[in-house]
Design a protein around this motif. Sequence first.
Motif, PDB file in Angstrom:
ATOM      1  N   LYS A  80      65.491 -78.677  67.826  1.00 24.09           N
ATOM      2  CA  LYS A  80      64.331 -78.477  68.706  1.00 24.09           C
ATOM      3  C   LYS A  80      63.280 -77.589  68.053  1.00 24.09           C
ATOM      4  CE  LYS A  80      65.472 -79.112  73.482  1.00 24.09           C
ATOM      5  NZ  LYS A  80      65.651 -78.499  74.782  1.00 24.09           N
ATOM      6  N   LYS A  81      63.740 -76.535  67.360  1.00 26.06           N
ATOM      7  CA  LYS A  81      62.821 -75.633  66.671  1.00 26.06           C
ATOM      8  C   LYS A  81      63.507 -75.071  65.431  1.00 26.06           C
ATOM      9  CE  LYS A  81      63.988 -71.430  69.157  1.00 26.06           C
ATOM     10  NZ  LYS A  81      63.472 -70.229  69.758  1.00 26.06           N
ATOM     11  N   THR A  82      62.724 -74.582  64.503  1.00 27.93           N
ATOM     12  CA  THR A  82      63.262 -73.992  63.290  1.00 27.93           C
ATOM     13  C   THR A  82      63.610 -72.537  63.575  1.00 27.93           C
ATOM     14  OG1 THR A  82      61.949 -75.473  61.922  1.00 27.93           O
ATOM     15  CG2 THR A  82      62.799 -73.494  60.860  1.00 27.93           C
ATOM     16  N   ALA A  83      64.884 -72.191  63.347  1.00 26.29           N
ATOM     17  CA  ALA A  83      65.354 -70.836  63.634  1.00 26.29           C
ATOM     18  C   ALA A  83      66.674 -70.577  62.938  1.00 26.29           C
ATOM     19  CB  ALA A  83      65.528 -70.656  65.141  1.00 26.29           C
ATOM     20  N   LEU A  84      67.006 -69.302  62.767  1.00 27.25           N
ATOM     21  CA  LEU A  84      68.316 -68.932  62.242  1.00 27.25           C
ATOM     22  C   LEU A  84      69.376 -69.303  63.268  1.00 27.25           C
ATOM     23  CD1 LEU A  84      67.551 -65.373  60.825  1.00 27.25           C
ATOM     24  CD2 LEU A  84      67.801 -67.492  59.539  1.00 27.25           C
ATOM     25  N   ALA A 125      68.596 -73.957  61.664  1.00 29.78           N
ATOM     26  CA  ALA A 125      68.204 -75.178  62.376  1.00 29.78           C
ATOM     27  C   ALA A 125      66.765 -75.477  61.977  1.00 29.78           C
ATOM     28  CB  ALA A 125      68.311 -74.957  63.876  1.00 29.78           C
ATOM     29  N   VAL A 126      66.496 -76.732  61.622  1.00 32.01           N
ATOM     30  CA  VAL A 126      65.170 -77.125  61.137  1.00 32.01           C
ATOM     31  C   VAL A 126      64.597 -78.198  62.050  1.00 32.01           C
ATOM     32  CG1 VAL A 126      63.877 -77.995  59.163  1.00 32.01           C
ATOM     33  CG2 VAL A 126      65.957 -76.683  58.784  1.00 32.01           C
ATOM     34  N   HIS A 127      63.394 -77.967  62.542  1.00 31.99           N
ATOM     35  CA  HIS A 127      62.741 -78.919  63.438  1.00 31.99           C
ATOM     36  C   HIS A 127      62.412 -80.235  62.725  1.00 31.99           C
ATOM     37  CE1 HIS A 127      60.312 -80.491  66.673  1.00 31.99           C
ATOM     38  NE2 HIS A 127      59.298 -80.657  65.837  1.00 31.99           N
ATOM     39  N   ALA A 128      62.034 -80.155  61.470  1.00 37.24           N
ATOM     40  CA  ALA A 128      61.613 -81.343  60.714  1.00 37.24           C
ATOM     41  C   ALA A 128      62.795 -82.275  60.434  1.00 37.24           C
ATOM     42  CB  ALA A 128      60.979 -80.923  59.397  1.00 37.24           C
ATOM     43  N   PRO A 129      62.528 -83.580  60.380  1.00 33.48           N
ATOM     44  CA  PRO A 129      63.595 -84.531  60.052  1.00 33.48           C
ATOM     45  C   PRO A 129      63.896 -84.529  58.555  1.00 33.48           C
ATOM     46  CG  PRO A 129      61.528 -85.694  60.302  1.00 33.48           C
ATOM     47  CD  PRO A 129      61.263 -84.250  60.657  1.00 33.48           C
ATOM     48  N   PRO A 130      65.092 -84.987  58.175  1.00 35.73           N
ATOM     49  CA  PRO A 130      65.447 -85.012  56.754  1.00 35.73           C
ATOM     50  C   PRO A 130      64.880 -86.241  56.041  1.00 35.73           C
ATOM     51  CG  PRO A 130      67.283 -85.788  58.040  1.00 35.73           C
ATOM     52  CD  PRO A 130      66.209 -85.390  59.019  1.00 35.73           C
ATOM     53  N   VAL A 131      63.586 -86.453  56.161  1.00 36.47           N
ATOM     54  CA  VAL A 131      62.926 -87.634  55.599  1.00 36.47           C
ATOM     55  C   VAL A 131      61.828 -87.178  54.645  1.00 36.47           C
ATOM     56  CG1 VAL A 131      61.591 -89.696  56.177  1.00 36.47           C
ATOM     57  CG2 VAL A 131      63.387 -88.922  57.719  1.00 36.47           C
ATOM     58  N   GLU A 132      61.795 -87.762  53.466  1.00 36.29           N
ATOM     59  CA  GLU A 132      60.735 -87.517  52.490  1.00 36.29           C
ATOM     60  C   GLU A 132      60.505 -86.035  52.206  1.00 36.29           C
ATOM     61  OE1 GLU A 132      57.333 -89.606  53.978  1.00 36.29           O
ATOM     62  OE2 GLU A 132      58.333 -91.546  53.831  1.00 36.29           O
ATOM     63  N   GLY A 133      61.555 -85.231  52.217  1.00 35.88           N
ATOM     64  CA  GLY A 133      61.443 -83.818  51.880  1.00 35.88           C
ATOM     65  C   GLY A 133      60.853 -82.929  52.952  1.00 35.88           C
ATOM     66  N   ALA A 155      59.869 -77.544  55.388  1.00 31.81           N
ATOM     67  CA  ALA A 155      59.961 -76.673  56.568  1.00 31.81           C
ATOM     68  C   ALA A 155      60.835 -75.455  56.282  1.00 31.81           C
ATOM     69  CB  ALA A 155      60.503 -77.448  57.761  1.00 31.81           C
ATOM     70  N   LEU A 156      61.930 -75.647  55.571  1.00 30.37           N
ATOM     71  CA  LEU A 156      62.794 -74.529  55.198  1.00 30.37           C
ATOM     72  C   LEU A 156      62.061 -73.552  54.290  1.00 30.37           C
ATOM     73  CD1 LEU A 156      66.254 -76.219  54.573  1.00 30.37           C
ATOM     74  CD2 LEU A 156      65.777 -74.383  56.188  1.00 30.37           C
ATOM     75  N   THR A 157      61.339 -74.080  53.318  1.00 26.61           N
ATOM     76  CA  THR A 157      60.581 -73.228  52.397  1.00 26.61           C
ATOM     77  C   THR A 157      59.568 -72.385  53.168  1.00 26.61           C
ATOM     78  OG1 THR A 157      60.856 -74.797  50.584  1.00 26.61           O
ATOM     79  CG2 THR A 157      59.034 -73.240  50.397  1.00 26.61           C
ATOM     80  N   ALA A 158      58.826 -73.005  54.060  1.00 23.61           N
ATOM     81  CA  ALA A 158      57.833 -72.279  54.864  1.00 23.61           C
ATOM     82  C   ALA A 158      58.503 -71.240  55.755  1.00 23.61           C
ATOM     83  CB  ALA A 158      57.026 -73.261  55.702  1.00 23.61           C
ATOM     84  N   PHE A 159      59.623 -71.605  56.372  1.00 19.21           N
ATOM     85  CA  PHE A 159      60.336 -70.682  57.261  1.00 19.21           C
ATOM     86  C   PHE A 159      60.837 -69.467  56.496  1.00 19.21           C
ATOM     87  CE2 PHE A 159      64.332 -69.256  59.246  1.00 19.21           C
ATOM     88  CZ  PHE A 159      63.846 -68.864  60.485  1.00 19.21           C
ATOM     89  N   LEU A 160      61.453 -69.692  55.334  1.00 17.87           N
ATOM     90  CA  LEU A 160      61.975 -68.574  54.540  1.00 17.87           C
ATOM     91  C   LEU A 160      60.849 -67.678  54.033  1.00 17.87           C
ATOM     92  CD1 LEU A 160      64.808 -70.407  52.581  1.00 17.87           C
ATOM     93  CD2 LEU A 160      65.082 -68.729  54.420  1.00 17.87           C
ATOM     94  N   ALA A 161      59.729 -68.266  53.642  1.00 22.55           N
ATOM     95  CA  ALA A 161      58.591 -67.465  53.190  1.00 22.55           C
ATOM     96  C   ALA A 161      58.092 -66.562  54.316  1.00 22.55           C
ATOM     97  CB  ALA A 161      57.477 -68.384  52.697  1.00 22.55           C
ATOM     98  N   GLU A 162      57.986 -67.119  55.510  1.00 23.16           N
ATOM     99  CA  GLU A 162      57.536 -66.324  56.654  1.00 23.16           C
ATOM    100  C   GLU A 162      58.572 -65.265  57.025  1.00 23.16           C
ATOM    101  OE1 GLU A 162      56.452 -66.971  61.334  1.00 23.16           O
ATOM    102  OE2 GLU A 162      56.051 -68.622  59.946  1.00 23.16           O
ATOM    103  N   LEU A 163      59.832 -65.646  57.035  1.00 22.83           N
ATOM    104  CA  LEU A 163      60.910 -64.734  57.417  1.00 22.83           C
ATOM    105  C   LEU A 163      60.957 -63.503  56.520  1.00 22.83           C
ATOM    106  CD1 LEU A 163      63.439 -64.359  59.285  1.00 22.83           C
ATOM    107  CD2 LEU A 163      64.748 -65.508  57.492  1.00 22.83           C
ATOM    108  N   PHE A 164      60.799 -63.716  55.207  1.00 17.97           N
ATOM    109  CA  PHE A 164      60.902 -62.612  54.253  1.00 17.97           C
ATOM    110  C   PHE A 164      59.541 -62.069  53.823  1.00 17.97           C
ATOM    111  CE2 PHE A 164      64.929 -64.960  53.669  1.00 17.97           C
ATOM    112  CZ  PHE A 164      65.776 -63.945  54.097  1.00 17.97           C
TER     113      PHE A 164
END
Length: 97
Positions: free
Chosen positions: A20-24, A39-47, A52-61
Motif C-alpha cells: 500500500k505504501k513504502t515503509a520499513l 514494503a515498496v508501493h511500486a510494482p516489480p516491473v521495469e525497475g 522506489a527503494l533507492t529514493a526511500f533509502l536516500a530520504e530515510l538516511f
Amino acid sequence: MIRETAECVTLAVRAQPGAKKTALSGIYGEGAAAQLKIAVHAPPVEGRANEALTAFLAELFSIARRDVVLIAGETNRSKVFLLRGVSIEGVRAVLGL
C-alpha cells in the motif's frame, strides 16, 4: 544486515513490492543473514521497485539519491545497497538498532 567498508556502508534489504505504501516493515531473517524488510508501493516491473527503494533509502538516511547504489539483487527480492556519506552508527541510529 549492515556492513561498513573503508568508504561507505552496505545495507542488506528484503523488498516487498506492491505494498500500500513504502515503509520499513521490520527485520527478515536472523544473525548475519538478517535483512532490513521494506514494503515498496511500486510494482516489480521495469525497475520501478528498485527506483522506489533507492529514493526511500536516500530520504530515510538524508543523503542524495546518487549516494544510494544497488550493488546486488537487481531482479531479486533480496538486495544489497551501498550508502555513501553515512556512517554505520548513523544507519543504526536511524533504524533504531
